[in-house]
Design a protein around this motif. Structure first.
Motif, mmCIF file in Angstrom:
data_model
loop_
_atom_site.group_PDB
_atom_site.id
_atom_site.type_symbol
_atom_site.label_atom_id
_atom_site.label_comp_id
_atom_site.label_asym_id
_atom_site.label_seq_id
_atom_site.Cartn_x
_atom_site.Cartn_y
_atom_site.Cartn_z
ATOM 1 N N ASP A 40 0.857 -1.190 0.000
ATOM 2 C CA ASP A 40 0.000 0.000 0.000
ATOM 3 C C ASP A 40 0.894 1.242 0.000
ATOM 4 O O ASP A 40 1.617 1.502 0.967
ATOM 5 C CB ASP A 40 -0.895 -0.022 1.243
ATOM 6 C CG ASP A 40 -1.890 1.121 1.280
ATOM 7 O OD1 ASP A 40 -1.736 2.075 0.487
ATOM 8 O OD2 ASP A 40 -2.799 1.077 2.120
ATOM 9 N N ILE A 41 0.830 2.012 -1.059
ATOM 10 C CA ILE A 41 1.714 3.163 -1.190
ATOM 11 C C ILE A 41 1.458 4.213 -0.115
ATOM 12 O O ILE A 41 2.376 4.940 0.277
ATOM 13 C CB ILE A 41 1.583 3.780 -2.605
ATOM 14 C CG1 ILE A 41 2.761 4.709 -2.899
ATOM 15 C CG2 ILE A 41 0.255 4.481 -2.775
ATOM 16 C CD1 ILE A 41 2.852 5.136 -4.338
ATOM 17 N N SER A 42 0.241 4.269 0.391
ATOM 18 C CA SER A 42 -0.074 5.260 1.418
ATOM 19 C C SER A 42 0.611 4.955 2.744
ATOM 20 O O SER A 42 0.805 5.842 3.572
ATOM 21 C CB SER A 42 -1.592 5.346 1.627
ATOM 22 O OG SER A 42 -2.096 4.138 2.178
ATOM 23 N N ARG A 43 0.993 3.714 2.956
ATOM 24 C CA ARG A 43 1.648 3.309 4.194
ATOM 25 C C ARG A 43 3.172 3.292 4.095
ATOM 26 O O ARG A 43 3.862 3.161 5.100
ATOM 27 C CB ARG A 43 1.160 1.909 4.619
ATOM 28 C CG ARG A 43 -0.323 1.855 4.970
ATOM 29 C CD ARG A 43 -0.738 0.442 5.372
ATOM 30 N NE ARG A 43 -2.133 0.374 5.764
ATOM 31 C CZ ARG A 43 -2.593 0.624 6.988
ATOM 32 N NH1 ARG A 43 -1.726 0.930 7.943
ATOM 33 N NH2 ARG A 43 -3.875 0.551 7.267
ATOM 34 N N LEU A 44 3.675 3.417 2.890
ATOM 35 C CA LEU A 44 5.126 3.346 2.676
ATOM 36 C C LEU A 44 5.825 4.578 3.241
ATOM 37 O O LEU A 44 5.479 5.706 2.893
ATOM 38 C CB LEU A 44 5.415 3.237 1.180
ATOM 39 C CG LEU A 44 6.886 3.200 0.775
ATOM 40 C CD1 LEU A 44 7.525 1.889 1.236
ATOM 41 C CD2 LEU A 44 7.028 3.367 -0.735
ATOM 42 N N PRO A 45 6.821 4.397 4.110
ATOM 43 C CA PRO A 45 7.562 5.559 4.626
ATOM 44 C C PRO A 45 8.338 6.231 3.488
ATOM 45 O O PRO A 45 8.838 5.556 2.587
ATOM 46 C CB PRO A 45 8.535 4.935 5.647
ATOM 47 C CG PRO A 45 8.006 3.568 5.924
ATOM 48 C CD PRO A 45 7.299 3.125 4.679
ATOM 49 N N PRO A 46 8.455 7.540 3.496
ATOM 50 C CA PRO A 46 9.239 8.218 2.464
ATOM 51 C C PRO A 46 10.716 7.872 2.589
ATOM 52 O O PRO A 46 11.217 7.562 3.667
ATOM 53 C CB PRO A 46 8.981 9.699 2.742
ATOM 54 C CG PRO A 46 8.553 9.761 4.166
ATOM 55 C CD PRO A 46 7.852 8.478 4.462
ATOM 56 N N ALA A 47 11.412 7.917 1.474
ATOM 57 C CA ALA A 47 12.849 7.635 1.436
ATOM 58 C C ALA A 47 13.487 8.578 0.431
ATOM 59 O O ALA A 47 12.812 9.144 -0.434
ATOM 60 C CB ALA A 47 13.108 6.179 1.054
ATOM 61 N N GLU A 48 14.790 8.734 0.536
ATOM 62 C CA GLU A 48 15.490 9.613 -0.396
ATOM 63 C C GLU A 48 15.568 9.004 -1.794
ATOM 64 O O GLU A 48 15.363 9.687 -2.798
ATOM 65 C CB GLU A 48 16.908 9.894 0.122
ATOM 66 C CG GLU A 48 17.718 10.843 -0.750
ATOM 67 C CD GLU A 48 17.135 12.229 -0.840
ATOM 68 O OE1 GLU A 48 17.424 12.927 -1.829
ATOM 69 O OE2 GLU A 48 16.367 12.629 0.072
ATOM 70 N N THR A 49 15.839 7.693 -1.858
ATOM 71 C CA THR A 49 16.141 7.049 -3.141
ATOM 72 C C THR A 49 15.292 5.809 -3.342
ATOM 73 O O THR A 49 15.031 5.069 -2.395
ATOM 74 C CB THR A 49 17.630 6.649 -3.188
ATOM 75 O OG1 THR A 49 18.439 7.815 -2.998
ATOM 76 C CG2 THR A 49 17.986 5.987 -4.510
ATOM 77 N N VAL A 50 14.880 5.583 -4.573
ATOM 78 C CA VAL A 50 14.280 4.303 -4.942
ATOM 79 C C VAL A 50 15.337 3.516 -5.714
ATOM 80 O O VAL A 50 15.942 4.030 -6.659
ATOM 81 C CB VAL A 50 12.984 4.466 -5.763
ATOM 82 C CG1 VAL A 50 13.199 5.261 -7.038
ATOM 83 C CG2 VAL A 50 12.382 3.092 -6.075
ATOM 84 N N ILE A 51 15.582 2.293 -5.274
ATOM 85 C CA ILE A 51 16.556 1.418 -5.928
ATOM 86 C C ILE A 51 15.809 0.455 -6.835
ATOM 87 O O ILE A 51 14.940 -0.294 -6.385
ATOM 88 C CB ILE A 51 17.387 0.636 -4.900
ATOM 89 C CG1 ILE A 51 18.144 1.602 -3.985
ATOM 90 C CG2 ILE A 51 18.355 -0.311 -5.603
ATOM 91 C CD1 ILE A 51 18.890 0.912 -2.855
ATOM 92 N N ILE A 52 16.158 0.475 -8.117
ATOM 93 C CA ILE A 52 15.533 -0.426 -9.092
ATOM 94 C C ILE A 52 16.537 -1.510 -9.440
ATOM 95 O O ILE A 52 17.604 -1.231 -10.002
ATOM 96 C CB ILE A 52 15.117 0.321 -10.374
ATOM 97 C CG1 ILE A 52 14.325 1.583 -10.040
ATOM 98 C CG2 ILE A 52 14.297 -0.605 -11.264
ATOM 99 C CD1 ILE A 52 14.025 2.449 -11.259
#
Length: 210
Positions: A40-52
């Motif tokens: 659930d994207i609404s529950r995801l804590p914010p982060a500086e970087t997304v690693i793909i």
């Protein structure tokens, strides 16, 4: 005949023990990382970087469905204000195969500014990608996007390397190769456990920014 029965019995017992060992390692990974994985994207804590994390790319440079889902999911996190920039990490061990360049091209085509994208061309496997993200690229705050069957191993590695990363599930479709990948993941868990226990160094420690 008695000897044959003993051999068969020993083989059956050995197989059962192997199955329990495989399932046990998988359960450990899932238990240790369950609280780090979000759907659930609404529950995801914010982060500086997304690693793909990289995956297969077709000969024409088109992303495979699995990799496209990872990149599309990362874009979704960025558009929802959950991350500020991107690290794309994958296999570029030869001149005619480049997962990273394909991901960067796709991101730019989707409107992501190149200044927001960092490329790691030496993420040859999951362990190397996680190790290099934290220790070479100094990424302290990150959300990793990959498929649900891949996230427990990925985050187990990251956590045991001392990185406080979360994971977001990139399952947006059914993949034809999903069953085979799930079975391969069970075996890859042993490799990850071995690498963590040995505190293995990646095959290359150069940044290799391109």
């Amino acid at each position: 005949m008695k000897r044959l029965k003993k051999i068969i019995l020993a083989s059956v017992i050995g197989l059962v023990l192997i199955i329990f060992l495989v399932l046990g390692v998988e359960a450990i990974f899932q238990r240790q990382t369950a609280g780090l994985i979000y759907k659930d994207i609404s529950r995801l804590p914010p982060a500086e970087t997304v690693i793909i994390l990289g995956a297969s790319v077709h000969a024409d440079g088109k992303l495979s469905p699995i990799l496209q889902d990872r990149v599309d999911t990362a874009i979704r996190l960025y558009e929802n204000g959950k991350v500020n920039n991107f690290l794309v990490t994958g296999d570029h061990r030869s001149d005619d195969y480049n997962e990273v360049a394909a991901m960067v091209k796709y991101l730019e085509e989707k409107g992501i500014d190149k200044s927001l994208i960092t490329s790691d061309h030496a993420g040859l496997d999951t362990y190397d990608s996680m190790y290099r993200a934290g220790k070479l690229f100094d990424i302290e705050s990150a959300t990793v996007v990959t498929q649900a069957f891949h996230l427990p191993r990925t985050l187990f590695i990251a956590s045991n390397l001392g990185f406080d990363y979360h994971g977001f599930v990139a399952n947006q479709r059914h993949y034809q190769t999903e069953y085979r990948l799930k079975q391969r993941e069970k075996l890859a868990n042993f490799k990850a456990l071995w690498e963590v226990l040995l505190k293995k160094k990646p095959r290359t420690l150069e940044a290799r920014l391109k």
